[in-house]
Scaffold this motif. Structure first.
Motif, PDB file in Angstrom:
ATOM      1  N   GLU A 262       4.802 -30.433 -23.358  1.00 47.58           N
ATOM      2  CA  GLU A 262       6.094 -30.308 -22.994  1.00 47.58           C
ATOM      3  C   GLU A 262       7.258 -30.458 -23.968  1.00 47.58           C
ATOM      4  O   GLU A 262       8.327 -29.805 -24.002  1.00 47.58           O
ATOM      5  CB  GLU A 262       6.306 -31.421 -21.828  1.00 47.58           C
TER       6      GLU A 262
ATOM      7  N   TYR B 163       0.741 -25.738 -22.097  1.00 47.47           N
ATOM      8  CA  TYR B 163       1.776 -25.628 -21.340  1.00 47.47           C
ATOM      9  C   TYR B 163       2.017 -24.423 -20.455  1.00 47.47           C
ATOM     10  O   TYR B 163       2.373 -24.731 -19.146  1.00 47.47           O
ATOM     11  CB  TYR B 163       2.922 -25.993 -22.270  1.00 47.47           C
TER      12      TYR B 163
ATOM     13  N   HIS C  62      -0.580 -24.521 -17.623  1.00 49.94           N
ATOM     14  CA  HIS C  62      -0.073 -25.466 -16.468  1.00 49.94           C
ATOM     15  C   HIS C  62       1.084 -25.154 -15.575  1.00 49.94           C
ATOM     16  O   HIS C  62       1.262 -25.432 -14.381  1.00 49.94           O
ATOM     17  CB  HIS C  62       0.063 -26.873 -17.179  1.00 49.94           C
ATOM     18  N   ASN C  63       1.932 -24.563 -16.267  1.00 52.56           N
ATOM     19  CA  ASN C  63       3.176 -24.207 -15.572  1.00 52.56           C
ATOM     20  C   ASN C  63       3.009 -22.733 -15.048  1.00 52.56           C
ATOM     21  O   ASN C  63       4.149 -22.377 -14.135  1.00 52.56           O
ATOM     22  CB  ASN C  63       4.365 -24.312 -16.511  1.00 52.56           C
ATOM     23  N   LEU C  64       2.333 -21.913 -15.284  1.00 57.70           N
ATOM     24  CA  LEU C  64       2.205 -20.565 -14.648  1.00 57.70           C
ATOM     25  C   LEU C  64       1.059 -20.112 -13.823  1.00 57.70           C
ATOM     26  O   LEU C  64       0.871 -19.283 -13.495  1.00 57.70           O
ATOM     27  CB  LEU C  64       2.289 -19.584 -15.956  1.00 57.70           C
TER      28      LEU C  64
ATOM     29  N   LYS D 271       0.973 -21.107 -10.880  1.00 56.57           N
ATOM     30  CA  LYS D 271       1.607 -20.593  -9.744  1.00 56.57           C
ATOM     31  C   LYS D 271       1.696 -19.296  -9.648  1.00 56.57           C
ATOM     32  O   LYS D 271       1.859 -18.523  -8.530  1.00 56.57           O
ATOM     33  CB  LYS D 271       2.982 -21.542  -9.304  1.00 56.57           C
ATOM     34  N   ASP D 272       1.929 -18.637 -10.971  1.00 60.76           N
ATOM     35  CA  ASP D 272       2.164 -17.238 -10.764  1.00 60.76           C
ATOM     36  C   ASP D 272       1.086 -16.397 -11.076  1.00 60.76           C
ATOM     37  O   ASP D 272       0.923 -14.833 -11.080  1.00 60.76           O
ATOM     38  CB  ASP D 272       3.300 -16.850 -12.227  1.00 60.76           C
TER      39      ASP D 272
ATOM     40  N   PRO E 267      -5.660 -29.669 -18.009  1.00 55.14           N
ATOM     41  CA  PRO E 267      -4.702 -29.086 -18.937  1.00 55.14           C
ATOM     42  C   PRO E 267      -5.316 -28.874 -20.118  1.00 55.14           C
ATOM     43  O   PRO E 267      -4.921 -27.795 -20.894  1.00 55.14           O
ATOM     44  CB  PRO E 267      -3.660 -30.095 -18.941  1.00 55.14           C
TER      45      PRO E 267
ATOM     46  N   PRO F  62      13.104 -21.695 -18.275  1.00 52.58           N
ATOM     47  CA  PRO F  62      12.294 -22.249 -17.079  1.00 52.58           C
ATOM     48  C   PRO F  62      11.308 -21.501 -16.527  1.00 52.58           C
ATOM     49  O   PRO F  62      11.575 -20.377 -16.180  1.00 52.58           O
ATOM     50  CB  PRO F  62      13.445 -22.464 -16.237  1.00 52.58           C
ATOM     51  N   LEU F  63      10.044 -22.015 -16.585  1.00 54.49           N
ATOM     52  CA  LEU F  63       8.861 -21.434 -16.088  1.00 54.49           C
ATOM     53  C   LEU F  63       8.758 -21.680 -14.646  1.00 54.49           C
ATOM     54  O   LEU F  63       7.956 -21.053 -14.078  1.00 54.49           O
ATOM     55  CB  LEU F  63       7.514 -21.642 -16.948  1.00 54.49           C
TER      56      LEU F  63
ATOM     57  N   ASN G 259       8.156 -15.731 -24.244  1.00 53.03           N
ATOM     58  CA  ASN G 259       8.912 -16.002 -23.409  1.00 53.03           C
ATOM     59  C   ASN G 259       9.981 -14.813 -22.986  1.00 53.03           C
ATOM     60  O   ASN G 259      10.247 -14.733 -21.906  1.00 53.03           O
ATOM     61  CB  ASN G 259       9.766 -17.315 -23.674  1.00 53.03           C
TER      62      ASN G 259
END
Length: 339
Positions: free
Chosen positions: A323, A231, A234-236, A238-239, A299, A338-339, A146
């Motif tokens: 999460e 995790y 799933h959350n990255l 978009k990046d 996931p 916050p990712l 992180n």
């Protein structure tokens, strides 16, 4: 979803995988933790170094050991830029310093391979008082990853979506234990049924009794590696960043150096095929560079063993649990990400 080389298996070497994905390795900035002589980290460094990456950042707790590997890679591949990094994953102070050191050298990280880990049967704690296996195998890589997220996101902006990756080395030993949210320091506290070892776990690994149980501590930390990858993916997404958890197989490395004779005997019976370090590195290189793995179909589709996807036990498949683990980890490092 499938890998691009279904013929890769437990016999495949990291050298072979690196040659197959040479085009994906060339020009990349790669970080490998847990680098020392006769280790998976060394095998990874040699395999990746052979295919013209831009920069290799080799990290280890013991500077002399990582320097030995760095010198070996330089001798074989003098055109590769190599930086040795002091990193003790049992010390959050060391992790902050290592991340800052890397950030001072580059604004782009294409591949992060969280390879370092420990296996213990006697209780030890990190500098922050966290059970050593959970702290070193999960909390340390959690913080390191992180802290380097800006550099990973910068790389993703400049690359094809899904080619920036975070690889967490896990183990089939994850099957021993779920995350013990009520007893993450593995002190033998009573926990709910869903935090206890599954019924199928052999009795030698499943001792619900007061006191420390190193097998359960190890299993929990390896489950954490998988859930962290889940995790992140799933959350990255978009990046344009994906993450995988990889079981390298049974390999005779320094991981089990802290085990007693009984512990080593138990480990010796867990598998009938023992890999070389080069074979152990193969799956991690598939996860890091296979062009077919640029997105995660669901996931829990983040776990590889013997260079191919493998099914997970139920306790390592919940995004809600992933999460919850992420937020517990934030608490234990005293930072929010916050990712």
């Amino acid at each position: 979803m499938a890998t691009s080389h279904p013929e890769f298996d437990k016999h495949t070497t990291g050298t072979e995988v690196a040659e197959a994905f040479s085009g994906q390795i060339q020009g990349k900035n790669v970080i490998i933790t847990g680098v020392g002589p006769n280790s998976l980290g060394e095998a990874l460094a040699l395999a990746i170094g052979s295919q013209q990456p831009a920069n290799l950042f080799l990290a280890s707790r013991t500077e002399a050991k990582v320097q030995q590997v760095a010198d070996e890679v330089r001798k074989l591949y003098p055109e590769v830029s190599i930086e040795s990094v002091a990193l003790d994953l049992a010390s959050q102070k060391s992790i902050h310093a290592a991340a800052a050191h890397i950030q001072g050298l580059t604004d782009r990280i294409d591949i992060l391979i969280n390879n370092a880990g420990v296996m213990l049967l006697k209780p030890e704690k990190t500098e922050e008082g966290i059970e050593m296996q959970f702290g070193t195998n999960h909390i340390g890589p959690f913080l390191f990853t992180n802290l380097l997220m800006p550099q990973l996101k910068n790389a993703a902006k400049l690359s094809e979506s899904g080619s920036t990756r975070i690889v967490n080395v896990t183990s089939a030993g994850y099957q021993i234990s779920p995350i013990r949210f009520h007893d993450y320091n593995t002190e033998g506290k009573e926990v709910p049924l869903d935090e206890r070892p599954p019924d199928r776990v052999p009795a030698m690994f499943n001792m619900e009794a007061p006191g420390y149980n190193g097998w359960i501590g190890y299993g929990q930390s390896k489950t954490a590696n998988i859930l962290f990858a889940m995790y992140l993916s799933h959350n990255l997404a978009k990046d344009g960043i994906v993450s995988y958890g990889v079981h390298p197989g049974s390999i005779e490395t320094g991981l089990s150096r802290s085990l007693d004779d009984n512990g080593n005997e138990v480990i010796s019976k867990t598998n009938d095929f023992w890999k070389t370090a080069d074979q152990g590195a193969a799956g991690m290189l598939v996860a890091a560079f296979d062009p077919n793995l640029k997105s995660v179909s669901e996931p829990s589709a983040v776990y590889l063993a013997d260079c191919q996807f493998d099914e997970l036990q139920p306790h390592a498949t919940s995004l809600d649990v992933a999460e919850r683990l992420f937020h517990l980890s934030e608490e234990l490092v005293g930072m929010e990400f916050p990712l």
